[in-house]
Design an enzyme around this catalytic site. Structure first.
Site, PDB file in Angstrom:
ATOM      1  N   LEU A  91      41.794  44.007  50.222  1.00 21.23           N
ATOM      2  CA  LEU A  91      40.773  44.150  50.980  1.00 21.23           C
ATOM      3  C   LEU A  91      40.869  42.999  52.264  1.00 21.23           C
ATOM      4  O   LEU A  91      41.666  42.065  51.886  1.00 21.23           O
ATOM      5  CB  LEU A  91      39.321  43.633  50.377  1.00 21.23           C
ATOM      6  CG  LEU A  91      38.934  44.880  49.424  1.00 21.23           C
ATOM      7  CD1 LEU A  91      38.020  44.577  48.341  1.00 21.23           C
ATOM      8  CD2 LEU A  91      38.638  46.311  49.790  1.00 21.23           C
ATOM      9  N   HIS A 107      42.035  40.847  36.889  1.00 24.11           N
ATOM     10  CA  HIS A 107      43.428  40.826  36.911  1.00 24.11           C
ATOM     11  C   HIS A 107      44.108  40.474  35.553  1.00 24.11           C
ATOM     12  O   HIS A 107      43.775  39.533  35.015  1.00 24.11           O
ATOM     13  CB  HIS A 107      43.866  39.436  37.861  1.00 24.11           C
ATOM     14  CG  HIS A 107      45.086  39.338  38.049  1.00 24.11           C
ATOM     15  ND1 HIS A 107      45.847  40.302  38.887  1.00 24.11           N
ATOM     16  CD2 HIS A 107      45.833  38.631  37.332  1.00 24.11           C
ATOM     17  CE1 HIS A 107      47.114  39.869  39.046  1.00 24.11           C
ATOM     18  NE2 HIS A 107      47.384  38.769  38.120  1.00 24.11           N
TER      19      HIS A 107
HETATM   20  C1  GRF Z   1      43.388  46.450  34.408  1.00 22.42           C
HETATM   21  O1  GRF Z   1      44.373  46.157  33.460  1.00 22.42           O
HETATM   22  C2  GRF Z   1      43.116  45.264  35.193  1.00 22.42           C
HETATM   23  O2  GRF Z   1      43.215  44.189  34.826  1.00 22.42           O
HETATM   24  C3  GRF Z   1      44.012  45.556  36.345  1.00 22.42           C
HETATM   25  O3  GRF Z   1      44.084  47.097  36.639  1.00 22.42           O
HETATM   26  C4  GRF Z   1      43.716  47.738  35.123  1.00 22.42           C
HETATM   27  C5  GRF Z   1      42.865  48.845  35.471  1.00 22.42           C
HETATM   28  O4  GRF Z   1      42.554  49.618  34.079  1.00 22.42           O
HETATM   29  N1  GRF Z   1      43.633  45.206  37.446  1.00 22.42           N
HETATM   30  P1  GRF Z   1      41.404  50.768  34.072  1.00 22.42           P
HETATM   31  O5  GRF Z   1      41.892  51.557  35.141  1.00 22.42           O
HETATM   32  O6  GRF Z   1      40.188  50.065  34.142  1.00 22.42           O
HETATM   33  O7  GRF Z   1      41.863  51.226  32.591  1.00 22.42           O
END
Ligand code: GRF
Length: 180
Positions: A91, A107
């Protein structure tokens, strides 16, 4: 209870979206999910539709125009808090400052270690014996806003898919807790 209006932004599988949805069914959860924003067709988009949420798929737009549309939708839904959950677009600083302290991100690393992409691969090639995830406030710098919650777990195998499955089990517990 006066509940905060939430928006989830997602581009992936949607496990964190599902976790937030499930948490929000609890009357003690202080938020209600109002709108899901996706920047591409993905399982999270299909999940949001199947759960009957207001869902916007906004693809093929540069970030400026994407954010203009998204901002209007968020205002329309009176959104108080944006939860990035596997949202694969950075963003702009302008958007982040409009929503100052109102955007969270999850993250998959123990920040400040391993910001950016491909964190699981980086963990495996680093030989680190611990991995984890972080929920933080989004600021204008990538993966560097105030840390609100974290977990760590022991890395017991070099299998990438297992590692990702494992981390998500913890993330799906952590994210709703931090939102609360
Ligand atoms: C998660 O592991 C998150 O930490 C990262 O992207 C992944 C998303 O997973 N930013 P989901 O689509 O919520 O299953």
């Amino acid at each position: 209870m006066n509940k905060a209006n939430l928006s989830v932004f997602a581009s992936g599988k949607g496990s964190n979206l599902l976790a937030i949805h499930k948490a929000s069914l609890d009357s003690d959860f202080p938020g209600q999910l109002k709108i899901v924003i996706c920047n591409k067709f993905c399982p999270a988009f299909e999940l949001a539709k199947s759960l009957n949420y207001e869902t916007k798929l906004i693809s093929n737009l540069d970030i400026k125009n994407f954010e203009i549309i998204v901002h209007k939708e968020l205002i329309k839904q009176k959104v108080d808090l944006i939860c990035l959950a596997g949202f694969l677009r950075v963003l702009s600083p302008e958007f982040v400052s409009k929503w100052n302290n109102k955007i969270l991100n999850i993250h998959p690393s123990i920040l400040p270690l391993f910001p950016g992409l491909k964190t699981h691969e980086k963990i495996l090639s680093s030989g680190s014996k611990i991995h984890g995830s972080t929920v933080h406030i989004v600021n204008e710098k990538l993966d560097s806003g105030k840390i609100l919650g974290q977990f760590a777990f022991a890395v017991k195998s070099n299998n990438l898919d297992l590692l990702i499955d494992n981390i998500k089990k913890y993330e799906n517990l952590l994210y709703p807790e931090v939102i609360k």
